[in-house]
Design a protein around this motif. Structure first.
Motif, PDB file in Angstrom:
ATOM      1  N   ARG A 256      45.019  34.972  38.310  1.00 37.56           N
ATOM      2  CA  ARG A 256      44.612  36.279  38.817  1.00 37.56           C
ATOM      3  C   ARG A 256      44.575  36.207  40.338  1.00 37.56           C
ATOM      4  N   VAL A 257      45.316  37.114  40.971  1.00 40.66           N
ATOM      5  CA  VAL A 257      45.331  37.199  42.427  1.00 40.66           C
ATOM      6  C   VAL A 257      44.900  38.603  42.804  1.00 40.66           C
ATOM      7  N   THR A 258      43.803  38.694  43.539  1.00 40.60           N
ATOM      8  CA  THR A 258      43.345  39.982  44.052  1.00 40.60           C
ATOM      9  C   THR A 258      43.616  40.017  45.545  1.00 40.60           C
ATOM     10  N   PHE A 259      44.487  40.934  45.933  1.00 38.65           N
ATOM     11  CA  PHE A 259      44.822  41.117  47.341  1.00 38.65           C
ATOM     12  C   PHE A 259      43.860  42.124  47.954  1.00 38.65           C
ATOM     13  N   ILE A 260      43.210  41.738  49.030  1.00 39.97           N
ATOM     14  CA  ILE A 260      42.304  42.625  49.766  1.00 39.97           C
ATOM     15  C   ILE A 260      43.009  43.030  51.053  1.00 39.97           C
ATOM     16  N   SER A 261      43.193  44.321  51.259  1.00 37.49           N
ATOM     17  CA  SER A 261      43.797  44.776  52.514  1.00 37.49           C
ATOM     18  C   SER A 261      42.724  44.804  53.602  1.00 37.49           C
ATOM     19  N   PRO A 262      43.121  44.555  54.852  1.00 34.75           N
ATOM     20  CA  PRO A 262      42.130  44.452  55.929  1.00 34.75           C
ATOM     21  C   PRO A 262      41.489  45.788  56.249  1.00 34.75           C
ATOM     22  N   ALA A 263      40.325  45.703  56.869  1.00 37.77           N
ATOM     23  CA  ALA A 263      39.623  46.897  57.339  1.00 37.77           C
ATOM     24  C   ALA A 263      40.381  47.498  58.526  1.00 37.77           C
ATOM     25  N   MET A 264      39.948  48.639  58.961  1.00 41.56           N
ATOM     26  CA  MET A 264      40.616  49.399  60.003  1.00 41.56           C
ATOM     27  C   MET A 264      40.508  48.715  61.360  1.00 41.56           C
TER      28      MET A 264
ATOM     29  N   ALA B  28      45.827  51.484  51.243  1.00 43.10           N
ATOM     30  CA  ALA B  28      44.717  51.919  52.083  1.00 43.10           C
ATOM     31  C   ALA B  28      43.926  50.711  52.585  1.00 43.10           C
ATOM     32  N   PRO B  29      43.303  50.858  53.748  1.00 41.81           N
ATOM     33  CA  PRO B  29      42.468  49.761  54.251  1.00 41.81           C
ATOM     34  C   PRO B  29      41.312  49.462  53.301  1.00 41.81           C
ATOM     35  N   LEU B  30      40.957  48.212  53.242  1.00 45.11           N
ATOM     36  CA  LEU B  30      39.800  47.723  52.501  1.00 45.11           C
ATOM     37  C   LEU B  30      39.836  48.138  51.025  1.00 45.11           C
ATOM     38  N   THR B  31      40.980  47.849  50.394  1.00 44.72           N
ATOM     39  CA  THR B  31      41.118  48.075  48.961  1.00 44.72           C
ATOM     40  C   THR B  31      41.560  46.772  48.294  1.00 44.72           C
ATOM     41  N   ALA B  32      41.329  46.695  47.000  1.00 48.07           N
ATOM     42  CA  ALA B  32      41.718  45.522  46.216  1.00 48.07           C
ATOM     43  C   ALA B  32      42.834  45.913  45.259  1.00 48.07           C
ATOM     44  N   THR B  33      43.895  45.129  45.265  1.00 48.21           N
ATOM     45  CA  THR B  33      45.004  45.297  44.334  1.00 48.21           C
ATOM     46  C   THR B  33      45.129  43.984  43.575  1.00 48.21           C
ATOM     47  N   ALA B  34      44.984  44.036  42.265  1.00 46.76           N
ATOM     48  CA  ALA B  34      44.909  42.813  41.469  1.00 46.76           C
ATOM     49  C   ALA B  34      46.163  42.619  40.625  1.00 46.76           C
ATOM     50  N   LEU B  35      46.645  41.377  40.618  1.00 47.14           N
ATOM     51  CA  LEU B  35      47.734  40.966  39.742  1.00 47.14           C
ATOM     52  C   LEU B  35      47.200  39.891  38.817  1.00 47.14           C
ATOM     53  N   SER B  36      47.572  39.973  37.557  1.00 46.78           N
ATOM     54  CA  SER B  36      47.258  38.885  36.634  1.00 46.78           C
ATOM     55  C   SER B  36      48.576  38.470  36.006  1.00 46.78           C
ATOM     56  N   GLY B  37      48.811  37.156  35.975  1.00 51.00           N
ATOM     57  CA  GLY B  37      50.103  36.690  35.525  1.00 51.00           C
ATOM     58  C   GLY B  37      50.033  35.538  34.553  1.00 51.00           C
TER      59      GLY B  37
END
Length: 195
Positions: free
Chosen positions: A4-12, A166-175
């Motif tokens: 499981r990889v959760t990508f967190i985008s940076p804040a503004m 969007a800034p400061l969001t989590a996008t998760a991949l499970s593989g």
């Protein structure tokens, strides 16, 4: 084994606000830092934390209370001669080059990475990440999230430009078993027990 990889985008920060090709050294602004600090409690623990080398990613990780190594392979795309300039500036000075860059994933008129080269770099990292057991949090540039989604879903590279992060969001991949499943852009301000 499921990775499981959760990508967190940076804040503004100022680069994001001005649509500037970040040079990697633009810090978070006060609003971005405050938002990241307030979101820190929304993240569940992970087996590992990784960070893109850019300053805004490293400062976002710090504000979120996350500590882990910087991973050069997770850097944003190399924008070559456009680094530090705004999209408006480059479009005014080099409209044909910008047009080619936005429509042909194999072009890199700025002298850095093409979109395809960048997506291939992130795909190689994801291939290795499939072997990681447990949950990984990776604070990365929005373009890294786009490239990961393009790869995970087997989309054409041209779809890269159709994805907004969007800034400061989590996008998760499970593989597992050679494929990835996607969970899109959850705001970090809203706790979620399924991540």
């Amino acid at each position: 084994m499921t990775s499981r990889v959760t990508f967190i985008s940076p804040a503004m920060n100022a680069a994001l606000r001005r649509a500037r090709f970040d040079d990697g050294w633009t810090p978070l602004d006060d609003i971005g830092t405050a938002q990241a600090r307030s979101a820190a409690a929304t993240l569940r623990p992970a087996a590992r934390v990784l960070t893109s080398p850019g300053l805004r990613c490293r400062e976002t990780a710090e504000a979120l209370g996350l500590h882990g190594p910087v991973v050069p392979e997770l850097a944003g795309p190399d924008m070559g001669g456009w680094r530090g300039r705004t999209l408006d500036e480059v479009s005014a000075a080099e409209p044909e080059s910008v047009g080619r860059w936005l429509t042909d994933p194999d072009r890199a008129p700025h002298g850095g990475e093409s979109v395809r080269e960048f997506c291939d770099r992130i795909a190689r990292w994801l291939a290795d990440a499939r072997d990681l057991d447990g949950r990984t949090l990776a604070v990365v540039e929005p373009e890294v999230v786009r490239a990961a989604v393009v790869h995970a879903l087997g989309m054409p590279v041209a779809a890269f430009w159709r994805l907004d992060v969007a800034p400061l969001t989590a996008t998760a991949l499970s593989g597992r078993s050679g494929r990835w499943n996607l969970r899109l852009g959850r705001p970090l301000a809203a706790p979620d027990s399924d991540d």
